[in-house]
Design a protein around this motif. Structure first.
Motif, PDB file in Angstrom:
ATOM      1  N   ASP A 109      -2.905   7.398  -2.711  1.00  0.00           N
ATOM      2  CA  ASP A 109      -2.985   6.100  -3.371  1.00  0.00           C
ATOM      3  C   ASP A 109      -3.396   5.070  -2.327  1.00  0.00           C
ATOM      4  O   ASP A 109      -2.631   4.749  -1.422  1.00  0.00           O
ATOM      5  CB  ASP A 109      -1.623   5.747  -3.989  1.00  0.00           C
ATOM      6  CG  ASP A 109      -1.629   4.437  -4.766  1.00  0.00           C
ATOM      7  OD1 ASP A 109      -2.377   3.518  -4.391  1.00  0.00           O
ATOM      8  OD2 ASP A 109      -0.853   4.314  -5.731  1.00  0.00           O
ATOM      9  N   VAL A 126      -7.574   3.764  -9.054  1.00  0.00           N
ATOM     10  CA  VAL A 126      -6.684   3.827  -7.893  1.00  0.00           C
ATOM     11  C   VAL A 126      -6.711   5.245  -7.346  1.00  0.00           C
ATOM     12  O   VAL A 126      -6.727   6.218  -8.096  1.00  0.00           O
ATOM     13  CB  VAL A 126      -5.238   3.445  -8.273  1.00  0.00           C
ATOM     14  CG1 VAL A 126      -4.312   3.579  -7.066  1.00  0.00           C
ATOM     15  CG2 VAL A 126      -5.176   2.021  -8.823  1.00  0.00           C
ATOM     16  N   ASN A 152      -4.244  -7.397  -4.938  1.00  0.00           N
ATOM     17  CA  ASN A 152      -3.785  -6.035  -5.220  1.00  0.00           C
ATOM     18  C   ASN A 152      -2.800  -5.538  -4.176  1.00  0.00           C
ATOM     19  O   ASN A 152      -1.734  -5.008  -4.490  1.00  0.00           O
ATOM     20  CB  ASN A 152      -4.984  -5.076  -5.270  1.00  0.00           C
ATOM     21  CG  ASN A 152      -5.754  -5.136  -6.571  1.00  0.00           C
ATOM     22  OD1 ASN A 152      -5.255  -5.656  -7.568  1.00  0.00           O
ATOM     23  ND2 ASN A 152      -6.973  -4.617  -6.565  1.00  0.00           N
ATOM     24  N   THR A 185      -1.412   8.249  -8.173  1.00  0.00           N
ATOM     25  CA  THR A 185      -1.212   6.817  -8.342  1.00  0.00           C
ATOM     26  C   THR A 185       0.279   6.502  -8.375  1.00  0.00           C
ATOM     27  O   THR A 185       1.039   7.091  -9.138  1.00  0.00           O
ATOM     28  CB  THR A 185      -1.872   6.329  -9.642  1.00  0.00           C
ATOM     29  OG1 THR A 185      -3.273   6.615  -9.577  1.00  0.00           O
ATOM     30  CG2 THR A 185      -1.666   4.839  -9.829  1.00  0.00           C
ATOM     31  N   SER A 226     -10.418  -0.026  -6.786  1.00  0.00           N
ATOM     32  CA  SER A 226      -9.370  -0.937  -6.311  1.00  0.00           C
ATOM     33  C   SER A 226      -9.519  -1.250  -4.838  1.00  0.00           C
ATOM     34  O   SER A 226      -9.038  -2.277  -4.363  1.00  0.00           O
ATOM     35  CB  SER A 226      -7.981  -0.361  -6.584  1.00  0.00           C
ATOM     36  OG  SER A 226      -7.815   0.893  -5.945  1.00  0.00           O
ATOM     37  N   LEU A 281      -3.770   1.876  -2.452  1.00  0.00           N
ATOM     38  CA  LEU A 281      -3.042   0.610  -2.419  1.00  0.00           C
ATOM     39  C   LEU A 281      -1.659   0.779  -1.795  1.00  0.00           C
ATOM     40  O   LEU A 281      -1.095  -0.186  -1.273  1.00  0.00           O
ATOM     41  CB  LEU A 281      -2.897   0.038  -3.827  1.00  0.00           C
ATOM     42  CG  LEU A 281      -4.192  -0.321  -4.547  1.00  0.00           C
ATOM     43  CD1 LEU A 281      -3.880  -0.883  -5.930  1.00  0.00           C
ATOM     44  CD2 LEU A 281      -5.023  -1.310  -3.740  1.00  0.00           C
TER      45      LEU A 281
END
Length: 337
Positions: A315, A241, A13, A288, A161, A317
């Motif tokens: 977010d 997410v 990811n 996101t 995530s 990630l």
């Protein structure tokens, strides 16, 4: 001059997000290499909208000539290969937990402590903090500068995530099974995540806290100020997410909510969305794909002296992992190499 960049964990990811962000931000790379375990060799990794990279075997890769490594393969893999890359002359920006509390490795959030990057020469490694820590300290930094933070009490609402693709798949599959009256036992989590919340992220420590909660405590102290007291409760929630945090502060000096809102709105990396009306705040779904740390629900807490509360969303990630690593790389080439 362009740089030679290697992305370790390129099929995960965070690795995929690193490649995307390098392309989005036009990082000055003459060459980008995608690396992963032998299981992923030969797979394709996207670098921006047009380029496709063939994944190479991390274990066999020679890092000689690589300038910067963005690494997110898991702590055990990082323990072996990050020093190998650094020994070959690369600067490693490592997203795993392995190096964060090493006293010879700087732990960096560019909006908070960019000066710490200078310490990379000790081991040739710069550590990326935990995702929940990153977004919190971005929001805390301007408040700490203005009024001094004595104590932080934070409850997190962390998406699946953060536990990887298999965890996201588990949420999808359990949700589907619910609607056909089937039961799927948890694999990645200790209990079912669909339509549930789980007050455990990572393993339990001797004092009853989890390792995720411990990370928030010790990383905040290392990045921002060792005098700050931090108490965290970290919870996994059934979203894909975006991490959210309810943050309660006890300050050294008075700071009302209006001044706090103004200070936060002027801070780098922070976006204030705080209308006191239904929907006048930000949720994980809305952030996101966004780069910023969003702050809402800023209000005074009259139950403690100089109390302040806020809602912080990002977010995980992007800013919580891949973007922060790329920003470190940008600051590195700008000021230190």
């Amino acid at each position: 001059m362009g740089y030679r960049v290697a992305v370790v964990g390129a099929t995960g990811n965070v690795g995929r997000e690193m490649l995307q962000i390098l392309a989005e931000r036009n990082f000055p790379a003459d060459e980008v290499v995608a690396l992963a375990s032998s299981r992923s060799v030969g797979l394709k990794a996207s670098f921006g909208d047009k380029s496709i990279l063939k994944v190479q075997d991390l274990a066999k890769f020679d890092f000689k000539g690589i300038d910067i490594v963005l690494s997110s393969p898991g702590a055990k893999v990082s323990a072996e290969h990050s020093p190998r890359a650094a020994k070959a002359g690369a600067v490693v920006i490592d997203n795993t937990s392995y190096w964060r509390m090493d006293p010879d490795v700087p732990l960096v959030v560019p909006e908070v402590n960019p000066q710490a990057i200078a310490g990379y020469k000790g081991r040739g490694i710069i550590a990326n903090p935990n995702c929940s820590t990153i977004q919190m300290v971005v929001a805390l930094k301007p408040i700490h500068d203005a009024a001094g933070i004595k104590r932080v009490v934070v409850s997190t609402y962390q998406s699946t995530s953060g536990a990887g693709k298999e965890a996201m798949d588990e949420l999808v599959n359990q949700t589907k099974s619910f609607f056909v009256n089937q039961t799927l036992d948890p694999v990645k989590f200790t209990k079912n995540i669909a339509f549930n919340v789980i007050p455990q992220i990572d393993v339990f420590m001797d004092d009853g806290s989890t390792k995720e909660e411990w990370k928030m405590v010790v990383e905040t102290k290392k990045i921002l100020d060792p005098r700050i007291k931090v108490h965290a409760t970290c919870v996994r929630v059934p979203t894909f997410v975006g991490h959210a945090e309810a943050v309660n502060l006890e300050l050294e000096r008075p700071l009302d909510d209006e001044e706090a809102r103004r200070i936060l709105a002027a801070a780098p990396g922070v976006l204030v969305v705080d209308q006191r009306e239904p929907g006048g705040y930000v949720t994980p779904k809305e952030v996101t794909g966004q780069d910023g740390v969003f702050v809402s629900r800023i209000r005074s807490d009259p139950t403690v002296e100089n109390g302040l509360a806020m809602w912080v969303v990002s977010d995980n990630l992007r800013k919580g992992a891949a973007l922060n690593a790329v920003q470190i790389a940008e600051e590195l080439i700008k000021s230190y190499v």
